[in-house]
Write a protein that holds these residues in place. Structure first.
Motif, PDB file in Angstrom:
ATOM      1  N   LYS A 108      -7.386  -5.094  -1.376  1.00 20.98           N
ATOM      2  CA  LYS A 108      -7.976  -4.578  -2.365  1.00 20.98           C
ATOM      3  C   LYS A 108      -7.055  -3.717  -3.553  1.00 20.98           C
ATOM      4  O   LYS A 108      -5.845  -3.562  -3.140  1.00 20.98           O
ATOM      5  N   PRO A 109      -7.438  -3.756  -4.789  1.00 19.07           N
ATOM      6  CA  PRO A 109      -6.674  -3.317  -5.798  1.00 19.07           C
ATOM      7  C   PRO A 109      -6.247  -1.642  -5.835  1.00 19.07           C
ATOM      8  O   PRO A 109      -6.756  -1.133  -5.093  1.00 19.07           O
ATOM      9  N   ASP A 110      -5.187  -1.398  -6.310  1.00 19.32           N
ATOM     10  CA  ASP A 110      -4.756  -0.151  -6.365  1.00 19.32           C
ATOM     11  C   ASP A 110      -5.737   0.729  -7.022  1.00 19.32           C
ATOM     12  O   ASP A 110      -6.014   2.061  -6.474  1.00 19.32           O
ATOM     13  N   GLU A 111      -6.443   0.286  -8.101  1.00 22.71           N
ATOM     14  CA  GLU A 111      -7.534   1.062  -8.806  1.00 22.71           C
ATOM     15  C   GLU A 111      -8.489   1.367  -7.626  1.00 22.71           C
ATOM     16  O   GLU A 111      -9.136   2.431  -7.853  1.00 22.71           O
ATOM     17  N   TRP A 112      -8.806   0.677  -7.002  1.00 19.53           N
ATOM     18  CA  TRP A 112     -10.083   0.901  -5.902  1.00 19.53           C
ATOM     19  C   TRP A 112      -9.335   1.927  -4.770  1.00 19.53           C
ATOM     20  O   TRP A 112     -10.462   2.802  -4.498  1.00 19.53           O
ATOM     21  N   SER A 121     -15.457  -4.257   3.322  1.00 14.98           N
ATOM     22  CA  SER A 121     -14.436  -4.587   4.578  1.00 14.98           C
ATOM     23  C   SER A 121     -14.093  -6.107   4.439  1.00 14.98           C
ATOM     24  O   SER A 121     -13.224  -6.424   5.212  1.00 14.98           O
ATOM     25  N   ALA A 122     -14.797  -6.885   3.939  1.00 13.33           N
ATOM     26  CA  ALA A 122     -14.895  -8.291   4.114  1.00 13.33           C
ATOM     27  C   ALA A 122     -13.718  -8.682   2.859  1.00 13.33           C
ATOM     28  O   ALA A 122     -13.487  -9.769   3.087  1.00 13.33           O
ATOM     29  N   LEU A 123     -13.355  -7.919   1.998  1.00 16.96           N
ATOM     30  CA  LEU A 123     -12.223  -8.238   1.100  1.00 16.96           C
ATOM     31  C   LEU A 123     -11.050  -7.478   1.447  1.00 16.96           C
ATOM     32  O   LEU A 123     -11.057  -6.256   1.162  1.00 16.96           O
ATOM     33  N   PRO A 124     -10.283  -7.725   2.171  1.00 18.75           N
ATOM     34  CA  PRO A 124      -9.076  -6.931   2.791  1.00 18.75           C
ATOM     35  C   PRO A 124      -8.024  -6.732   1.638  1.00 18.75           C
ATOM     36  O   PRO A 124      -7.371  -5.692   1.670  1.00 18.75           O
ATOM     37  N   PRO A 146     -16.269   7.209 -12.453  1.00 16.50           N
ATOM     38  CA  PRO A 146     -15.913   5.849 -12.818  1.00 16.50           C
ATOM     39  C   PRO A 146     -15.787   4.693 -11.671  1.00 16.50           C
ATOM     40  O   PRO A 146     -15.154   5.188 -10.668  1.00 16.50           O
ATOM     41  N   TYR A 147     -16.341   3.783 -12.002  1.00 17.23           N
ATOM     42  CA  TYR A 147     -16.273   2.798 -10.699  1.00 17.23           C
ATOM     43  C   TYR A 147     -15.762   1.356 -11.017  1.00 17.23           C
ATOM     44  O   TYR A 147     -15.824   0.829 -12.010  1.00 17.23           O
ATOM     45  N   VAL A 148     -14.888   0.911  -9.896  1.00 20.28           N
ATOM     46  CA  VAL A 148     -14.179  -0.377  -9.729  1.00 20.28           C
ATOM     47  C   VAL A 148     -14.780  -1.053  -8.319  1.00 20.28           C
ATOM     48  O   VAL A 148     -14.887  -0.205  -7.679  1.00 20.28           O
ATOM     49  N   HIS A 149     -14.536  -2.242  -8.318  1.00 17.77           N
ATOM     50  CA  HIS A 149     -14.425  -2.920  -7.147  1.00 17.77           C
ATOM     51  C   HIS A 149     -13.635  -3.941  -7.100  1.00 17.77           C
ATOM     52  O   HIS A 149     -13.272  -4.569  -8.231  1.00 17.77           O
ATOM     53  N   PRO A 150     -13.435  -4.575  -5.793  1.00 18.36           N
ATOM     54  CA  PRO A 150     -12.339  -5.659  -5.640  1.00 18.36           C
ATOM     55  C   PRO A 150     -13.037  -6.944  -6.191  1.00 18.36           C
ATOM     56  O   PRO A 150     -14.008  -7.017  -5.890  1.00 18.36           O
ATOM     57  N   SER A 165     -19.413  11.662   0.676  1.00 15.55           N
ATOM     58  CA  SER A 165     -19.115  10.828   2.048  1.00 15.55           C
ATOM     59  C   SER A 165     -19.840   9.802   2.314  1.00 15.55           C
ATOM     60  O   SER A 165     -19.691   8.635   2.920  1.00 15.55           O
ATOM     61  N   LEU A 166     -21.274   9.864   1.937  1.00 14.30           N
ATOM     62  CA  LEU A 166     -22.067   8.456   1.918  1.00 14.30           C
ATOM     63  C   LEU A 166     -21.580   7.449   1.135  1.00 14.30           C
ATOM     64  O   LEU A 166     -21.580   6.282   1.613  1.00 14.30           O
ATOM     65  N   VAL A 167     -21.145   7.585  -0.007  1.00 17.37           N
ATOM     66  CA  VAL A 167     -20.777   6.610  -0.869  1.00 17.37           C
ATOM     67  C   VAL A 167     -19.846   6.057  -0.437  1.00 17.37           C
ATOM     68  O   VAL A 167     -19.505   4.865  -0.222  1.00 17.37           O
ATOM     69  N   THR A 168     -18.511   6.842  -0.004  1.00 24.07           N
ATOM     70  CA  THR A 168     -17.329   6.368   0.771  1.00 24.07           C
ATOM     71  C   THR A 168     -17.716   5.542   1.937  1.00 24.07           C
ATOM     72  O   THR A 168     -16.876   4.631   2.031  1.00 24.07           O
ATOM     73  N   ASP A 169     -18.534   6.019   2.732  1.00 24.58           N
ATOM     74  CA  ASP A 169     -18.725   5.196   3.903  1.00 24.58           C
ATOM     75  C   ASP A 169     -19.480   4.124   3.730  1.00 24.58           C
ATOM     76  O   ASP A 169     -19.058   2.997   4.397  1.00 24.58           O
ATOM     77  N   PHE A 170     -20.312   3.975   2.942  1.00 19.38           N
ATOM     78  CA  PHE A 170     -20.936   2.665   2.209  1.00 19.38           C
ATOM     79  C   PHE A 170     -19.800   1.570   1.840  1.00 19.38           C
ATOM     80  O   PHE A 170     -19.920   0.706   2.217  1.00 19.38           O
ATOM     81  N   LEU A 171     -19.255   1.949   0.529  1.00 21.17           N
ATOM     82  CA  LEU A 171     -18.040   1.156  -0.145  1.00 21.17           C
ATOM     83  C   LEU A 171     -17.123   0.734   1.117  1.00 21.17           C
ATOM     84  O   LEU A 171     -16.626  -0.535   1.007  1.00 21.17           O
ATOM     85  N   THR A 172     -16.686   1.715   2.116  1.00 24.89           N
ATOM     86  CA  THR A 172     -15.757   0.959   2.913  1.00 24.89           C
ATOM     87  C   THR A 172     -16.216  -0.162   3.906  1.00 24.89           C
ATOM     88  O   THR A 172     -15.638  -1.035   4.138  1.00 24.89           O
ATOM     89  N   GLN A 173     -17.613   0.221   4.320  1.00 33.04           N
ATOM     90  CA  GLN A 173     -18.210  -0.991   5.111  1.00 33.04           C
ATOM     91  C   GLN A 173     -18.410  -2.049   4.146  1.00 33.04           C
ATOM     92  O   GLN A 173     -18.354  -3.271   4.655  1.00 33.04           O
ATOM     93  N   TYR A 174     -19.158  -1.872   3.019  1.00 32.09           N
ATOM     94  CA  TYR A 174     -19.524  -3.036   2.247  1.00 32.09           C
ATOM     95  C   TYR A 174     -18.346  -4.017   1.767  1.00 32.09           C
ATOM     96  O   TYR A 174     -18.370  -5.387   1.953  1.00 32.09           O
TER      97      TYR A 174
END
Length: 222
Positions: free
Chosen positions: A200-204, A195-198, A151-155, A184-193
């Motif tokens: 972030k919601p609890d759901e994320w 990073s421009a939005l400091p 299940p996916y959400v984004h800020p 780990s590839l997905v988390t590394d990608f999402l963390t970097q992608y």
């Protein structure tokens, strides 16, 4: 049709591009006009418009992460039917991403994209039928995108700290027989992608914690 890169909010075509984005996407998916200045000046962010008879009729944004060997399509907009805009953007983007990978001395594993779930989408997307979520999902499936099994959400890009749902994080693998990705590839990608939005919601954060405790993520049909 011309494929033109936009690298400044002062570019004469940027206002038209931003207006097209606001027409097609809901507010939480569109960065405010002035806040585009820094991203457009970032050499790693590639924003192009399709120009037909002097008019912006489509646009796409993408980036390539050499350290992760993955690309991301931030968005693709087809602003008018019947001109072959989608294929025009797809082919030009693919050529440019091949160039970026070659210049970095890497071979791409594939490309991420956030794809609307039509069952959850209620927005009209400007009434432009190529942007209808059912149409877009089938086109992206035909290209080869698959959804990641979580299940996916984004800020929100409105930067208000809210969570945006109704999408699947999806991946277009370079190897069409690929059945899963390392979590780990997905988390590394999402963390970097994101990073421009400091803010972030609890759901994320909860989603990221679940991913960090996971080994592999299946790739499933759209």
């Amino acid at each position: 049709m011309e494929y033109i890169r936009i690298q400044s909010i002062d570019h004469p075509l940027f206002a038209n591009m931003h207006a097209l984005m606001k027409t097609v996407f809901p507010p939480e998916e569109v960065l405010a006009f002035e806040k585009w200045r820094a991203p457009l000046e970032d050499e790693g962010i590639h924003v192009y418009v399709a120009v037909h008879d002097g008019e912006v009729v489509g646009t796409t944004e993408y980036r390539y992460y050499p350290a992760l060997r993955v690309a991301m399509t931030d968005f693709t907009i087809v602003g008018r039917p019947g001109l072959g805009i989608g294929r025009f953007l797809l082919r030009n983007r693919a050529r440019d991403l091949q160039r970026l990978a070659a210049e970095s001395g890497t071979v791409s594993l594939g490309m991420f994209a956030e794809i609307y779930d039509p069952a959850q989408a209620t927005y009209e997307f400007g009434g432009i039928y190529p942007m209808n979520p059912y149409v877009r999902r089938e086109v992206l499936s035909h290209i080869g995108y698959q959804r990641l099994d979580f299940p996916y959400v984004h800020p929100s890009w409105e930067e208000d700290g809210s969570a945006v749902g109704g999408l699947n994080l999806s991946f277009l693998p370079a190897d069409e027989d690929l059945a899963e990705l390392p979590a780990s590839l997905v988390t590394d990608f999402l963390t970097q992608y994101y990073s421009a939005l400091p803010n972030k919601p609890d759901e994320w954060h909860a989603m990221m914690d679940r991913l960090k405790s996971t080994d592999k993520l299946r790739l499933l049909p759209l």
